[in-house]
Design a protein around this motif. Structure first.
Motif: not given
Length: 453
Positions: A350-352, A302-303, A295-296, A307-311
């Motif tokens: 990530v999508f929700a 995906l982020t 999950g991590v 988004y071009k950055k890890v959230d």
């Protein structure tokens, strides 16, 4: 050694009686003597199983109890500084209320006399902390009550984070009383209490639906009726970021929850008195860990792409998403299946999260995507590895829990809103709940410094 000799004597007696039936009486005497002599050894084996089963409940129980600290730290880190004390207060309060309510009504409603129906009986569960220690149950009564109680408290913790920063303390506590004392126990009785869904073959090993989705549905109903935080969404629909107070606290909370989940899933095996049980618990630990890790990694990837950055907050919720997803069936999957299940959970978060923002549903900590959506996903995918249930049965169970908890919670939130009110005023919300609701700021020096500036 005596136990081995007893087994041997029994086998020889049966063989002798088969060869010559006239020897049956003599052989019966041999068996009786051997069993009587070995009785202490048989009793000792039962005692050992009883001790280990009880120990599993106790260890699993205090690990799940430690998850209350995880929720507190996660929420304290993800709310703004002016609301940190309130989240800490709510988490210790809801744990305490859950403990009392699960004794007053909860345990009986969940386990006493369900018999394939929709609920048990009302009334306190009169357990004796030193009673119930007969070998018929295979574990201490009090250890079972404690283990089930901490699950009940977990459900209420899910609601706390979603409604943070704008809900009044006492209406929230009143809802917690009803959730932990009535709604959760009734819902739990349908499967774990031997109720109607159990009879249909619905499967939820450790509570993706029974705990996490139940909390998620209650949180969703509350969020819709309570409304978003002031300033979270503009008139044009834009989302205004409201960063939390402490990423280190949120990270600590996530690691605590991850650790506690080994008790959550592992002890749901409900037995540790045999080699098979211990092997299964070990497998559950491994699958639980792999799902969280997946999950991590998926959330990070995906982020980065989107988004071009890890959230970092998405990564934290990705871990929790993987954990919730694997909770419905942590034993049967292979490692690769556990990775798949947890990874899909991470993607769902990530999508929700942005989807909820588009719908203007304000979920401060992301509990609805993590606990509700991933709880549904984890429950739905159980037949992938567990052939004892079907997708159709799982869907029926998911829908039943969704309708019951969402409707009941919406009614309760509406009643509270129309009577005592559930939301603080805009002025109080701007000042922060630490000041206006409890009068204790989490970071008083920081607040004074800001005022002087």
């Amino acid at each position: 050694m005596k136990k081995i000799l007893a087994y041997g004597a029994c086998a020889l007696a049966v063989l002798g009686a088969t060869i010559d039936p006239s020897l049956a009486q003599d052989q019966a005497a041999v068996v009786t003597e051997a069993v009587v002599e070995a009785a202490p050894e048989f009793a000792k084996a039962a005692d050992v199983a009883y001790i280990f089963n009880t120990l599993l409940f106790l260890i699993g129980g205090f690990l799940v109890m430690f998850m209350a600290a995880g929720f507190a730290m996660l929420e304290a880190g993800l709310v703004r500084s002016k609301n940190v004390s309130m989240q800490c207060l709510k988490n210790i309060a809801l744990y305490s209320v859950a403990g009392l309510m699960f004794w007053i009504t909860g345990y009986s409603l969940m386990y006493s006399g369900v018999d394939g129906g929709f609920m048990g009986s009302f009334g306190p569960y009169a357990f004796d902390p030193v009673g119930g220690n007969n070998l018929d149950t295979g574990y201490s009564t009090a250890s079972d009550w404690f283990f089930q109680m901490v699950f009940c408290a977990t459900t209420a913790s899910i609601v706390s984070g979603t409604l943070a920063e704008r809900i009044k303390l006492w209406p929230f506590m009143l809802f917690t009383v009803l959730l932990t004392g009535i709604l959760y126990p009734i819902a739990g009785s349908w499967v774990w209490g031997g109720g109607w869904l159990k009879g249909m073959g619905f499967s939820d090993f450790a509570g993706s639906t029974l705990v996490h989705s139940v909390g998620g549905w209650a949180a969703l109903a509350g969020a819709l009726i309570l409304g978003a935080r002031k300033g979270k969404y503009t008139a044009t629909g834009q989302v205004v970021p409201m960063p939390g107070s402490s990423i280190p606290l949120a990270t600590l909370g996530t690691f605590i929850l991850w650790l506690g989940w080994f008790g959550f899933n592992g002890a749901s095996q409900l037995a540790m008195g045999t080699i098979g049980d211990v092997s299964d618990i070990s497998r559950i630990f491994a699958n639980t860990n792999m799902a969280a890790a997946a999950g991590v990694v998926v959330a990070m990837g995906l982020t980065q792409v989107l988004y071009k950055k890890v959230d970092v907050t998405m990564a934290l919720n990705g871990a929790l998403a993987g954990l919730v997803s694997i909770t419905a069936e942590p034993l049967a999957p292979s490692v690769w299946q556990a990775v798949f299940i947890g990874g899909v959970g991470g993607a769902l978060v990530v999508f929700a999260v942005p989807l909820l923002d588009k719908l203007k549903i304000d979920d401060v900590v992301g509990a609805i995507p993590v606990h509700l959506l991933c709880g549904i996903w984890g429950t739905l995918i159980v037949p992938l590895s567990n052939g004892d249930t079907s997708y159709g049965t799982q869907v029926i169970g998911i829908l039943a829990y969704g309708v019951f908890i969402f409707v009941a919670s919406a009614i309760l939130w509406t009643i509270l809103k129309s009577t005592i009110g559930i939301r603080v005023s805009p002025e109080e919300e701007a000042l922060g709940l630490d000041k206006v609701e409890i009068g204790v700021e989490a970071y008083p020096e920081f607040g004074q410094g800001s005022a002087r500036m």
